[in-house]
Design a protein around this motif. Sequence first.
Motif, PDB file in Angstrom:
ATOM      1  N   HIS A  63       0.810  -1.219   0.000  1.00 57.54           N
ATOM      2  CA  HIS A  63       0.000   0.000   0.000  1.00 57.54           C
ATOM      3  C   HIS A  63       0.848   1.278   0.000  1.00 57.54           C
ATOM      4  O   HIS A  63       0.323   2.371  -0.197  1.00 57.54           O
ATOM      5  CB  HIS A  63      -0.945   0.011   1.206  1.00 57.54           C
ATOM      6  CG  HIS A  63      -2.131  -0.884   1.010  1.00 57.54           C
ATOM      7  ND1 HIS A  63      -2.808  -1.471   2.053  1.00 57.54           N
ATOM      8  CD2 HIS A  63      -2.748  -1.315  -0.116  1.00 57.54           C
ATOM      9  CE1 HIS A  63      -3.798  -2.214   1.570  1.00 57.54           C
ATOM     10  NE2 HIS A  63      -3.777  -2.132   0.257  1.00 57.54           N
ATOM     11  N   MET A  64       2.144   1.146   0.212  1.00 56.53           N
ATOM     12  CA  MET A  64       3.026   2.309   0.182  1.00 56.53           C
ATOM     13  C   MET A  64       3.390   2.728  -1.244  1.00 56.53           C
ATOM     14  O   MET A  64       4.014   3.767  -1.454  1.00 56.53           O
ATOM     15  CB  MET A  64       4.317   2.012   0.962  1.00 56.53           C
ATOM     16  CG  MET A  64       4.084   1.722   2.432  1.00 56.53           C
ATOM     17  SD  MET A  64       5.575   1.075   3.239  1.00 56.53           S
ATOM     18  CE  MET A  64       6.684   2.489   3.127  1.00 56.53           C
ATOM     19  N   PHE A  65       3.006   1.903  -2.226  1.00 59.69           N
ATOM     20  CA  PHE A  65       3.461   2.107  -3.599  1.00 59.69           C
ATOM     21  C   PHE A  65       2.302   1.999  -4.584  1.00 59.69           C
ATOM     22  O   PHE A  65       1.261   1.432  -4.285  1.00 59.69           O
ATOM     23  CB  PHE A  65       4.487   1.029  -3.985  1.00 59.69           C
ATOM     24  CG  PHE A  65       5.656   0.929  -3.052  1.00 59.69           C
ATOM     25  CD1 PHE A  65       6.793   1.689  -3.259  1.00 59.69           C
ATOM     26  CD2 PHE A  65       5.617   0.082  -1.950  1.00 59.69           C
ATOM     27  CE1 PHE A  65       7.866   1.607  -2.387  1.00 59.69           C
ATOM     28  CE2 PHE A  65       6.687  -0.011  -1.076  1.00 59.69           C
ATOM     29  CZ  PHE A  65       7.809   0.765  -1.297  1.00 59.69           C
ATOM     30  N   ARG A  66       2.552   2.504  -5.792  1.00 62.11           N
ATOM     31  CA  ARG A  66       1.695   2.137  -6.915  1.00 62.11           C
ATOM     32  C   ARG A  66       2.281   0.857  -7.502  1.00 62.11           C
ATOM     33  O   ARG A  66       3.465   0.816  -7.829  1.00 62.11           O
ATOM     34  CB  ARG A  66       1.658   3.241  -7.983  1.00 62.11           C
ATOM     35  CG  ARG A  66       0.769   2.861  -9.184  1.00 62.11           C
ATOM     36  CD  ARG A  66       0.397   4.081 -10.002  1.00 62.11           C
ATOM     37  NE  ARG A  66       1.528   4.635 -10.725  1.00 62.11           N
ATOM     38  CZ  ARG A  66       1.880   4.270 -11.970  1.00 62.11           C
ATOM     39  NH1 ARG A  66       1.213   3.326 -12.613  1.00 62.11           N
ATOM     40  NH2 ARG A  66       2.900   4.852 -12.568  1.00 62.11           N
ATOM     41  N   ILE A 142       7.076   3.326  -6.895  1.00 60.96           N
ATOM     42  CA  ILE A 142       6.549   2.192  -7.653  1.00 60.96           C
ATOM     43  C   ILE A 142       7.076   0.880  -7.068  1.00 60.96           C
ATOM     44  O   ILE A 142       8.267   0.755  -6.767  1.00 60.96           O
ATOM     45  CB  ILE A 142       6.971   2.271  -9.141  1.00 60.96           C
ATOM     46  CG1 ILE A 142       6.608   3.636  -9.751  1.00 60.96           C
ATOM     47  CG2 ILE A 142       6.380   1.115  -9.940  1.00 60.96           C
ATOM     48  CD1 ILE A 142       5.146   3.930  -9.834  1.00 60.96           C
ATOM     49  N   LEU A 143       6.176  -0.086  -6.927  1.00 62.15           N
ATOM     50  CA  LEU A 143       6.558  -1.462  -6.630  1.00 62.15           C
ATOM     51  C   LEU A 143       6.273  -2.258  -7.897  1.00 62.15           C
ATOM     52  O   LEU A 143       5.123  -2.406  -8.299  1.00 62.15           O
ATOM     53  CB  LEU A 143       5.744  -2.019  -5.462  1.00 62.15           C
ATOM     54  CG  LEU A 143       5.861  -3.533  -5.190  1.00 62.15           C
ATOM     55  CD1 LEU A 143       7.293  -3.929  -4.858  1.00 62.15           C
ATOM     56  CD2 LEU A 143       4.915  -3.956  -4.071  1.00 62.15           C
ATOM     57  N   LYS A 144       7.323  -2.738  -8.536  1.00 56.17           N
ATOM     58  CA  LYS A 144       7.152  -3.484  -9.783  1.00 56.17           C
ATOM     59  C   LYS A 144       7.228  -4.978  -9.490  1.00 56.17           C
ATOM     60  O   LYS A 144       8.222  -5.454  -8.941  1.00 56.17           O
ATOM     61  CB  LYS A 144       8.216  -3.093 -10.805  1.00 56.17           C
ATOM     62  CG  LYS A 144       7.968  -3.681 -12.193  1.00 56.17           C
ATOM     63  CD  LYS A 144       8.911  -3.083 -13.208  1.00 56.17           C
ATOM     64  CE  LYS A 144       8.624  -3.574 -14.606  1.00 56.17           C
ATOM     65  NZ  LYS A 144       9.568  -2.990 -15.584  1.00 56.17           N
ATOM     66  N   THR A 145       6.164  -5.678  -9.837  1.00 51.39           N
ATOM     67  CA  THR A 145       6.106  -7.122  -9.682  1.00 51.39           C
ATOM     68  C   THR A 145       6.231  -7.755 -11.056  1.00 51.39           C
ATOM     69  O   THR A 145       5.423  -7.463 -11.946  1.00 51.39           O
ATOM     70  CB  THR A 145       4.765  -7.548  -9.059  1.00 51.39           C
ATOM     71  OG1 THR A 145       4.587  -6.868  -7.821  1.00 51.39           O
ATOM     72  CG2 THR A 145       4.716  -9.045  -8.824  1.00 51.39           C
ATOM     73  N   THR A 146       7.237  -8.584 -11.260  1.00 53.47           N
ATOM     74  CA  THR A 146       7.427  -9.250 -12.549  1.00 53.47           C
ATOM     75  C   THR A 146       7.157 -10.738 -12.383  1.00 53.47           C
ATOM     76  O   THR A 146       7.736 -11.390 -11.512  1.00 53.47           O
ATOM     77  CB  THR A 146       8.848  -9.031 -13.095  1.00 53.47           C
ATOM     78  OG1 THR A 146       9.103  -7.623 -13.168  1.00 53.47           O
ATOM     79  CG2 THR A 146       9.003  -9.641 -14.477  1.00 53.47           C
ATOM     80  N   TYR A 147       6.260 -11.259 -13.221  1.00 53.76           N
ATOM     81  CA  TYR A 147       5.901 -12.684 -13.218  1.00 53.76           C
ATOM     82  C   TYR A 147       6.705 -13.382 -14.314  1.00 53.76           C
ATOM     83  O   TYR A 147       6.633 -12.986 -15.482  1.00 53.76           O
ATOM     84  CB  TYR A 147       4.401 -12.852 -13.465  1.00 53.76           C
ATOM     85  CG  TYR A 147       3.554 -12.227 -12.391  1.00 53.76           C
ATOM     86  CD1 TYR A 147       3.063 -12.973 -11.324  1.00 53.76           C
ATOM     87  CD2 TYR A 147       3.236 -10.862 -12.437  1.00 53.76           C
ATOM     88  CE1 TYR A 147       2.282 -12.382 -10.331  1.00 53.76           C
ATOM     89  CE2 TYR A 147       2.462 -10.270 -11.443  1.00 53.76           C
ATOM     90  CZ  TYR A 147       1.993 -11.043 -10.405  1.00 53.76           C
ATOM     91  OH  TYR A 147       1.225 -10.455  -9.420  1.00 53.76           O
TER      92      TYR A 147
END
Length: 202
Positions: A63-66, A142-147
């Motif tokens: 929740h701290m990031f987009r 930004i929090l980037k999640t890579t699958y």
Amino acid sequence: MYKVFVNEKKLTLSKYPEEVEKKLRYEGFATLEIAIDLLQNTSCPELNVYCENLEELWEDFSHMFRVIEAAGGIVSNGNKEILFIKRLNRWDLPKGKVEKEESLEQAAVREVEEETGLKELILEEFVNNTFHIYTERNGERILKTTYWFKMSYVGTGTATPQLEEGITAVDWKSDARIKTEVFPSTFQNIKLILNEVRERNP
């Protein structure tokens, strides 16, 4: 356990304390702000925030990031080589943002096709996701999640870099070349996911 990279330094979010130099018990958002500040602005190489309710910790952290979702491929050929792209003088795996109305699998295949020019791909399995945070020029975090998905290339074509995306080379790398050429010049997330694939398929 979650491993998030902050300026290539590892922030581990876990249920119990990890064996690292710096550990913080989670006591609210302030703990996470302190952890990120230490990794971004000091010489602290690695940090662990722990809380028995790991999912609550992860939810508060997110929740701290987009959050931006991306997907990519770990593509191997018949010679057991892995496909890499080179961008900004660093070796990387092909990946990119997931578009609206697109599944993670579709995004992963599309990004590999676009960035390498190779089409004859077989999607095999989901491997894992990786996380890193960064700050946009406007100050947004930004929090980037890579699958990541394992794929096989069954064609005979020649890979071509997507120049408009700043990719300057595409190359197949053997295990030996990954160790000598890729690992000294890549990102911690890439090392993490490659090691996971190697552990699954020794």
